[in-house]
Design an enzyme around this catalytic site. Structure first.
Site, short mmCIF file in Angstrom:
data_model
loop_
_atom_site.label_atom_id
_atom_site.label_comp_id
_atom_site.label_asym_id
_atom_site.label_seq_id
_atom_site.Cartn_x
_atom_site.Cartn_y
_atom_site.Cartn_z
N LYS A 17 0.87 -1.17 0.00
CA LYS A 17 0.00 0.00 0.00
C LYS A 17 0.91 1.22 0.00
CE LYS A 17 -4.53 0.88 0.56
NZ LYS A 17 -5.70 0.17 0.09
N ILE A 46 -24.96 3.90 0.50
CA ILE A 46 -25.41 3.46 -0.83
C ILE A 46 -24.62 4.19 -1.91
CG2 ILE A 46 -27.70 2.53 -0.35
CD1 ILE A 46 -28.66 5.53 -0.94
N GLY A 47 -23.30 4.11 -1.75
CA GLY A 47 -22.39 4.70 -2.74
C GLY A 47 -22.17 3.73 -3.90
N GLY A 93 -22.54 0.10 -2.41
CA GLY A 93 -23.83 -0.08 -1.75
C GLY A 93 -24.99 -0.10 -2.73
P1 NAD Z 1 -18.54 5.58 -1.76
O1 NAD Z 1 -17.77 6.74 -1.26
O2 NAD Z 1 -18.97 5.53 -3.18
O3 NAD Z 1 -19.86 5.38 -0.87
C1 NAD Z 1 -19.93 5.54 0.50
C2 NAD Z 1 -21.33 5.96 0.85
O4 NAD Z 1 -21.45 5.98 2.27
C3 NAD Z 1 -21.70 7.38 0.36
O5 NAD Z 1 -22.97 7.36 -0.27
C4 NAD Z 1 -21.72 8.20 1.66
O6 NAD Z 1 -22.65 9.27 1.60
C5 NAD Z 1 -22.16 7.16 2.65
N1 NAD Z 1 -21.82 7.47 4.03
C6 NAD Z 1 -20.73 8.12 4.52
N2 NAD Z 1 -20.82 8.21 5.85
C7 NAD Z 1 -21.97 7.61 6.22
C8 NAD Z 1 -22.61 7.37 7.46
N3 NAD Z 1 -22.09 7.79 8.60
N4 NAD Z 1 -23.80 6.70 7.46
C9 NAD Z 1 -24.36 6.28 6.31
N5 NAD Z 1 -23.79 6.48 5.10
C10 NAD Z 1 -22.62 7.14 5.06
O7 NAD Z 1 -17.65 4.29 -1.38
P2 NAD Z 1 -17.70 2.87 -2.05
O8 NAD Z 1 -16.72 2.79 -3.16
O9 NAD Z 1 -19.12 2.48 -2.29
O10 NAD Z 1 -17.11 1.97 -0.87
C11 NAD Z 1 -17.89 1.68 0.28
C12 NAD Z 1 -17.02 0.98 1.32
O11 NAD Z 1 -16.49 -0.23 0.79
C13 NAD Z 1 -15.80 1.80 1.74
O12 NAD Z 1 -15.56 1.56 3.11
C14 NAD Z 1 -14.66 1.22 0.92
O13 NAD Z 1 -13.41 1.34 1.56
C15 NAD Z 1 -15.07 -0.24 0.85
N6 NAD Z 1 -14.54 -0.94 -0.33
C16 NAD Z 1 -14.83 -0.49 -1.58
C17 NAD Z 1 -14.34 -1.16 -2.70
C18 NAD Z 1 -14.67 -0.69 -4.09
O14 NAD Z 1 -14.44 -1.46 -5.05
N7 NAD Z 1 -15.20 0.49 -4.27
C19 NAD Z 1 -13.54 -2.32 -2.52
C20 NAD Z 1 -13.28 -2.77 -1.22
C21 NAD Z 1 -13.78 -2.07 -0.13
#
Ligand code: NAD
Length: 366
Positions: free
Chosen positions: A94, A195-196, A199
């Site tokens: 990393k 729900i990013g 989600g």
């Molecule tokens: P993202 O930033 O697209 O979505 C995160 C969502 O969480 C956003 O809609 C944000 O508004 C919401 N959020 C933030 N704080 C919050 C809270 N306190 N309560 C409720 N909702 C809240 O991120 P992502 O790419 O969807 O990733 C989500 C998680 O999964 C992260 O922790 C990331 O590290 C992990 N992850 C992602 C991937 C990937 O491929 N994107 C891979 C492995 C792990």
């Protein structure tokens, strides 16, 4: 001087670098600095027994350099376990760049960073993480081939999030089979927190299977949009952690299973995308086990993203990516069964498999 900083950070070991709390036999830690561009980065190569160390670059305005060092040490170790448990021939690494991306990120800085990555000669492959965009990886690609997650138009594997969501879905179904004897999610009450990118796709997959999905997010616009798109309910209570449900899917932040939430949890399964869901796996893992809540280890079920970028190194296509991600179902079920048989936490069972795989390869390599 160093001792003072050390004490201030409440680090218990005495040596300033190898003694960092997060230091875990890391193979190499590289400090990179370039005054012209303002670059200050640390690359952590944790373990390369299974293959080159792969892991994203996080750009963050750390409060102290010690925080940055601890972060890179912790995250790179996590990548070793994630790759090992997923059966990939990759090690764990990393990188962190210290600073606010909005203020200091420039193409020159990213190029300079890429040159440092290049000096490792392929021992470390970088990718996107917090504070980075795919276009930043495209800039890094100008100076080194040791980067993944570049744009599809430039030969990359594209957006990993749908693949991550599919892996989480597989892990969730395996945990459901383990708990209820049937993997079907139809009628199951699922709380999706966040729900990013990941989600939303998880909401689609679970809602299409007939689950009763309830979504929560801090972004009201997103809530309205996703609720309408998939016909799912919005959580309107005061405390999501106390809500009764079959499955809690943390897809926003890490460490939501902590001292303040764990006693309230009223779910049968925890299966989501967020990294490091347990604030302290040695404390909260055993409590979940005692409460009879089945925890699908995060680093196992959210590995779809790394499978996706691995495809760039190995040169394999969409079908193989999805097949490998589908394997998360079998691996999760296996780990849950092993944990039950050995009366250990699911995290401990997953760690043991990852460590075994590395130890076996180490022997073969000798
Ligand atoms: P993202 O930033 O697209 O979505 C995160 C969502 O969480 C956003 O809609 C944000 O508004 C919401 N959020 C933030 N704080 C919050 C809270 N306190 N309560 C409720 N909702 C809240 O991120 P992502 O790419 O969807 O990733 C989500 C998680 O999964 C992260 O922790 C990331 O590290 C992990 N992850 C992602 C991937 C990937 O491929 N994107 C891979 C492995 C792990």
């Amino acid at each position: 001087m160093i001792t003072e900083v050390f004490t201030a950070n409440q680090l218990k070991k005495e040596a300033p670098v190898f003694g960092q709390l997060s230091f875990d036999d890391h193979e190499q830690v590289v400090f990179c600095q370039d005054k012209d561009t303002g670059l200050k980065a640390i690359i952590g190569v944790h373990n390369t027994i299974l293959g080159p160390a792969l892991g994203g670059t996080r750009m963050y305005d750390y409060a102290t350099e010690w925080d940055a060092l601890n972060d890179v040490l912790r995250l790179s170790r996590g990548m070793t376990y994630k790759a090992a448990i997923t059966g990939l021939n990759l090690g764990g690494g990393k990188a962190v760049i210290i600073g606010d991306p909005k203020k200091i990120k420039t193409p020159e800085l990213m190029r300079r960073f890429g040159k440092f990555v290049h000096t490792l000669g392929g021992k470390y492959y970088t990718a996107e993480d917090v504070g980075m965009e795919t276009t930043d990886m495209d800039v890094v690609r100008e100076v080194t081939p040791y980067v993944t997650g570049i744009s599809e138009s430039k030969g990359g594997a594209g957006n990993p999030s749908p693949v991550t969501a599919y892996g989480v879905y597989m892990g969730m179904k395996a945990a459901t089979k383990f708990t209820y004897g049937d993997e079907a999610l139809k009628g199951k009450r699922i709380l999706v927190q966040g729900i990013g990118h990941v989600g939303e796709e998880l909401v689609r997959l679970t809602a299409e299977e007939g689950a009763h999905v309830i979504i929560s997010d801090i972004n009201e616009e997103r809530l309205a949009e996703v609720s309408k798109k998939y016909g799912v309910d919005i959580y309107r209570g005061n405390d999501l952690y106390a809500e009764t449900a079959d499955i809690y899917a943390p897809c926003a932040l890490g460490a939501t299973v902590n001292d303040g939430t764990i006693d309230k949890l009223n779910v049968k399964i925890i299966a989501g995308a967020a990294n490091n869901q347990l604030a302290d796996e040695n404390i909260h893992g055993p409590i979940l086990q005692k409460k009879g809540i089945v925890y699908a280890p995060d680093f196992l079920i959210n590995a779809g993203g790394i499978i996706n970028v691995y495809a760039e190194i190995e040169g394999y296509g969409r079908d193989q990516i999805m097949a490998k991600t589908e394997n998360i179902f079998d691996t999760t079920l296996d780990i849950l069964n092993r944990a039950k048989a050995a009366n250990i936490t699911t995290n401990a069972a997953a760690n043991a498999i990852a460590e075994d795989r590395i130890a076996t390869r180490k022997k073969e390599n000798q």
